[in-house]
Design a protein around this motif. Sequence first.
Motif, PDB file in Angstrom:
ATOM      1  N   ALA A 197       0.796  -1.231   0.000  1.00 49.02           N
ATOM      2  CA  ALA A 197       0.000   0.000   0.000  1.00 49.02           C
ATOM      3  C   ALA A 197       0.827   1.279   0.000  1.00 49.02           C
ATOM      4  O   ALA A 197       0.321   2.335  -0.373  1.00 49.02           O
ATOM      5  N   GLY A 249       2.181  -8.016  -3.126  1.00 48.78           N
ATOM      6  CA  GLY A 249       1.076  -7.124  -2.776  1.00 48.78           C
ATOM      7  C   GLY A 249       1.033  -6.746  -1.315  1.00 48.78           C
ATOM      8  O   GLY A 249       0.317  -5.814  -0.938  1.00 48.78           O
ATOM      9  N   THR A 250       1.799  -7.431  -0.481  1.00 49.71           N
ATOM     10  CA  THR A 250       1.828  -7.125   0.952  1.00 49.71           C
ATOM     11  C   THR A 250       3.131  -6.471   1.380  1.00 49.71           C
ATOM     12  O   THR A 250       3.335  -6.218   2.567  1.00 49.71           O
ATOM     13  N   LYS A 387      -7.317   3.445  -4.103  1.00 44.89           N
ATOM     14  CA  LYS A 387      -7.825   2.128  -4.502  1.00 44.89           C
ATOM     15  C   LYS A 387      -6.717   1.295  -5.143  1.00 44.89           C
ATOM     16  O   LYS A 387      -6.623   0.079  -4.906  1.00 44.89           O
ATOM     17  N   GLN A 390      -4.478  -0.120  -2.540  1.00 45.94           N
ATOM     18  CA  GLN A 390      -5.108  -1.179  -1.750  1.00 45.94           C
ATOM     19  C   GLN A 390      -5.237  -2.496  -2.497  1.00 45.94           C
ATOM     20  O   GLN A 390      -5.203  -3.568  -1.869  1.00 45.94           O
ATOM     21  N   THR A 391      -5.356  -2.453  -3.826  1.00 42.47           N
ATOM     22  CA  THR A 391      -5.760  -3.676  -4.528  1.00 42.47           C
ATOM     23  C   THR A 391      -4.878  -4.116  -5.687  1.00 42.47           C
ATOM     24  O   THR A 391      -4.942  -5.290  -6.075  1.00 42.47           O
ATOM     25  N   THR A 394      -2.923  -7.482  -5.937  1.00 42.04           N
ATOM     26  CA  THR A 394      -3.572  -8.781  -6.156  1.00 42.04           C
ATOM     27  C   THR A 394      -3.528  -9.194  -7.622  1.00 42.04           C
ATOM     28  O   THR A 394      -3.810 -10.352  -7.942  1.00 42.04           O
ATOM     29  N   VAL A 403      -8.556  -7.688 -12.175  1.00 44.24           N
ATOM     30  CA  VAL A 403      -8.180  -6.683 -11.173  1.00 44.24           C
ATOM     31  C   VAL A 403      -8.078  -5.300 -11.820  1.00 44.24           C
ATOM     32  O   VAL A 403      -8.601  -4.310 -11.281  1.00 44.24           O
ATOM     33  N   GLN A 406     -11.517  -3.917 -12.592  1.00 42.22           N
ATOM     34  CA  GLN A 406     -12.211  -3.355 -11.424  1.00 42.22           C
ATOM     35  C   GLN A 406     -11.674  -1.975 -11.085  1.00 42.22           C
ATOM     36  O   GLN A 406     -12.439  -1.065 -10.727  1.00 42.22           O
ATOM     37  N   LEU A 407     -10.382  -1.805 -11.218  1.00 33.81           N
ATOM     38  CA  LEU A 407      -9.790  -0.488 -10.973  1.00 33.81           C
ATOM     39  C   LEU A 407     -10.257   0.527 -12.022  1.00 33.81           C
ATOM     40  O   LEU A 407     -10.480   1.702 -11.720  1.00 33.81           O
ATOM     41  N   THR A 410     -13.626   1.755 -11.007  1.00 34.24           N
ATOM     42  CA  THR A 410     -13.494   2.724  -9.915  1.00 34.24           C
ATOM     43  C   THR A 410     -13.077   4.085 -10.461  1.00 34.24           C
ATOM     44  O   THR A 410     -13.649   5.126 -10.083  1.00 34.24           O
TER      45      THR A 410
END
Length: 415
Positions: A197, A249-250, A387, A390-391, A394, A403, A406-407, A410
């Motif tokens: 993030a 991603g983490t 956003k 955050q995502t 993934t 993915v 979806q972004l 948004t």
Amino acid sequence: MKHKLTGRVAGAIALATATALALTGCGGSSSSGSGSDTLKLVVADYGTGPDNASSKFWQGIVDDFEKANPDIKVKVTSIPWTNFDQQVQTMVQNKQFPDITEGDYFSNYAQDGLLYKASDVLSKPDNLLPAFKDQGSYNGEQYGMPWTTSSRTLFYNKKIFADAGISAAPKTWADLQADAAKIKAKGETGFGLPLGAEEAQAESLLWMLGAGGGYQTDGKYTIDSAANVTAFTFLKNLVKAGDTEPNPGTVNRTDLWQQFAQGKVGMINGSPALIPIIQKAGVLQDSDWASVPIVGQNGPLDTTLGVCDNVAAFNANGHQAQIKKFLDFAYQDKYQLAFDKEYDLLPATTSAADALASDPIFGPFLTALPKSIQYPSDTSWANVKTKIQQTIGTAVTGDPKQVLGQLQQTATSAS
């Protein structure tokens, strides 16, 4: 030990010596000024501790300014850069308007009519680096004035490369993947891929650019473009092969930069801010690492991500003349160069950038700036960026097309 600027740069910043001395004697976060005629200066803190807190640096400029302009007082408030946007937004919502901010967020304030144009509060706006003019503009007028800038290059560990039998820095994605696999076989992380993030939006854009993509095309979001899907499909394969750290991603940029500085990562995309981390760790000497242009799908990129933190001048307190005097004073080359030397960042003015161009460490980053690509400047970007942070990580463990799609939804809704 912090890298010292060399050659003609040393001469260029000689005038800053008095400023640097003044900084060590400055304390607190405000000047002696108070009252309605005092300029309220709110700055992001780039320091690593009390010794080089940004409030001390800015207080040094303020002290010099107040000596030259005794009728104008300036109060400095410093906010950690990680909380800067949020705290300034709270000030504005509570109508506790600053006069000048130096940080990031500005476009929504321009939209709301809260800011002076750059030409209203700076005598030489054309000296600001032209690459960032559009990024600082709203409806064709420049409101955001870059104070400090940065660009990205690929850092690589020359010792790890030699141990893995790699003779040259990668130029293509295929080169990078092959090199990362060789480094992995030696027990180190081949490529550090920070999609956590902290700054996932930056790392993502570098790979999008490598495939000819990006966040927008002609001012419209194209996050799920074929080029971007290609980029993240490559990254997914890189992760699947074990050529990166597990679960990118983490993982945040700062953590991986620390690992690179410890000699545990073969390659990573970085900015000048990585340099002091390397030096502080004391594991790698200057000869143990190098930086080269960002690797693209078919060859090194002649563009890269260029970022800046902007100065914004608020009009609510009616201090246009005083703001202009202060900004003209603060944007002198001696302060630009001293700031960048202190925090390992890049200048925001053409004249200061020219003075740094021959520096062996910072020269490659400056070379990349004129053709750099910036983040979107429209007012929806703040929400879209959050956003993404955050995502988007993934996408390298799941379905990249889904993915990114979806972004895109948004972003379309936000804009």
